[in-house]
Scaffold this active site. Structure first.
Site, PDB file in Angstrom:
ATOM      1  N   GLU A   1      38.368  47.851  28.429  1.00 25.64           N
ATOM      2  CA  GLU A   1      39.531  47.947  27.536  1.00 25.64           C
ATOM      3  C   GLU A   1      40.584  48.926  28.076  1.00 25.64           C
ATOM      4  OE1 GLU A   1      39.304  45.664  25.739  1.00 25.64           O
ATOM      5  OE2 GLU A   1      37.315  45.429  24.868  1.00 25.64           O
TER       6      GLU A   1
ATOM      7  N   GLU B   1      41.751  56.358  33.523  1.00 25.48           N
ATOM      8  CA  GLU B   1      42.961  56.849  34.187  1.00 25.48           C
ATOM      9  C   GLU B   1      44.204  56.380  33.428  1.00 25.48           C
ATOM     10  OE1 GLU B   1      39.607  57.261  36.724  1.00 25.48           O
ATOM     11  OE2 GLU B   1      40.362  55.448  35.729  1.00 25.48           O
TER      12      GLU B   1
ATOM     13  N   GLU C   1      41.931  38.363  34.469  1.00 26.69           N
ATOM     14  CA  GLU C   1      41.876  37.342  35.505  1.00 26.69           C
ATOM     15  C   GLU C   1      41.460  37.998  36.825  1.00 26.69           C
ATOM     16  OE1 GLU C   1      45.571  35.249  35.686  1.00 26.69           O
ATOM     17  OE2 GLU C   1      45.487  34.594  33.587  1.00 26.69           O
TER      18      GLU C   1
ATOM     19  N   TRP D   1      35.485  37.975  33.529  1.00 28.07           N
ATOM     20  CA  TRP D   1      35.036  39.144  32.776  1.00 28.07           C
ATOM     21  C   TRP D   1      35.325  38.963  31.282  1.00 28.07           C
ATOM     22  CZ3 TRP D   1      31.618  42.135  34.856  1.00 28.07           C
ATOM     23  CH2 TRP D   1      31.603  42.342  36.245  1.00 28.07           C
TER      24      TRP D   1
END
Length: 400
Positions: free
Chosen positions: A380, A384, A133, A162
């Site tokens: 996905e 990091e 979101e 996205w």
């Protein structure tokens, strides 16, 4: 064109090779001639998606009892890597769909599996995973899309962005809040299978609105967009995955394990192709009276690129085998995703530099690989976050 698996007595290896051969032939004959132009024009590959339906790829990981190919994750990652060598965008059409399908296959009720999976396996209904979101990416617990139980239905309100396959696709596995007061927050999250069209009549369903297709640096062609829900209604029995609220967060993170292995396999494909292009170019380009592959500086680059590409392949194979064995594989998936995606970016960058000025030209495939690679370090779950997941799992699995 449809893939037919061989009889069991011929061996799984022969089946897998037949599938890879069929896909390789399709890539050479159908994808390679059009990929560069379609990617630069940002055109959705409708005809190629139809080919993937005929090949049975939308059912790649769906069990044969529901009409799928029932492939192992190991074979699936080899398919993804091979497709990514030619045009990575096509893997997005597949992977988002299969992540959605595996959530139903793993967690759905028998009735839900029987209803949804055959339609997913044939590609009659194609879709993806609706997690992200505007204010919720890696932090999935921050999602604001809500679903309230009203009689036999859920009423959904909120927006996602996205989201791959939300424009051209038909259905999403949607992560929603069913209890905004739950503590910890993930106990109030559920997963719904949310169709944009009536699966029986293919008529549009009220309350869902598709927004714009997002413009991207790379990974073009595949639709990545926005979608909003305004008092959208869906059947509780058919759409609440598993028939129980409060389990959506675990379903989402379970699906992301496969997604991360997929991203890693894409990285292998990008790195392989970038390495191949660098080797090929270095054997035809001359400077200072000799081929650039004879310069030690180029040889140092090629040697490191090749070693890291091979290491990425092995990490992906390890993660895929762990996934096939069952159980949690967030550490293995995280390792593969982190290393393979960083390798893809590094090898694509070095290949572009080996190409010199020509690497910046649309006439050579390396510029596309160079633009596609950065997404892998973000998608996905950021790299990091992958390193944090790896460390936490190391600690959890190695109690002092």
């Amino acid at each position: 064109m449809n893939i037919q698996t061989a009889p069991a007595d011929t061996g799984a290896a022969a089946d897998d090779q037949a599938i890879l051969d069929a896909i390789g032939k399709w890539l050479d004959q159908k994808v390679a001639p059009v990929a560069a132009q379609m990617e630069h024009d940002d055109v959705y590959p409708t005809a190629l998606v139809e080919d993937m339906k005929e090949l049975g790829l939308f059912g790649a990981l769906i069990a044969p009892e529901y009409g799928g190919l029932g492939l192992s994750a190991t074979t699936y990652t080899r398919i993804i890597a091979r497709i990514s060598e030619e045009w990575m965008s096509l893997t997005g059409v597949l992977n988002s769909h299969l992540m959605m399908a595996l959530i139903v296959q793993r967690y759905g009720t028998d009735a839900q599996k029987t209803y949804w999976l055959p339609r997913f396996a044939t590609g009659e209904l194609r879709g993806g995973l609706g997690l992200t979101e505007p204010d919720a990416g890696t932090d999935l617990q921050a999602v604001r899309t809500t679903a309230k139980r009203v009689g036999d239905n859920y009423v959904v309100n909120g927006a996602k962005m996205w989201i791959t396959n939300c424009i051209e696709g038909d259905v999403l596995a949607l992560l929603v809040k069913t209890d905004g007061n739950a503590q910890p927050r993930h106990h109030g999250m559920s997963m719904l299978i949310v169709p944009k069209i009536d699966p029986e009549t293919r008529e549009p369903i009220a309350g869902v609105k598709v927004g714009r297709k997002l413009k991207k640096l790379g990974y073009r062609g595949v639709d990545t967009g926005e979608i909003a829900f305004d008092d959208y209604e869906c059947s509780a029995d058919l759409c609440l995955v598993g028939g129980e609220e409060g389990r959506g967060f675990y379903m989402a993170t379970g699906g992301l394990e496969l997604g991360r292995i997929n991203i890693a396999a894409r990285g292998v494909g990008i790195a392989r192709r970038a390495l191949h292009e660098a080797i090929k170019y270095s054997q035809v380009r001359k400077t200072m009276g000799k081929l650039i592959c004879e310069h030690q500086a180029i040889q140092l680059k090629l040697g490191e690129m090749a070693a890291k590409t091979k290491a990425a392949e092995l990490l992906v194979e390890d993660a895929a085998r762990a996934f096939d064995a069952g159980g949690r594989v967030d550490m293995e998936a995280g390792m593969a995703k982190w290393f393979a995606s960083e390798t893809a970016l590094e090898v694509a960058t070095e290949s572009m530099r080996i190409h010199g000025g020509n690497g910046y030209s649309e006439e050579y495939p390396i510029e596309r690989l160079y633009r596609d690679a950065p997404l892998l370090c973000i998608g996905e779950g950021t790299n990091e976050m992958q390193r944090i997941i790896i460390a936490r799992q190391l600690i959890a699995r190695s109690k002092a």
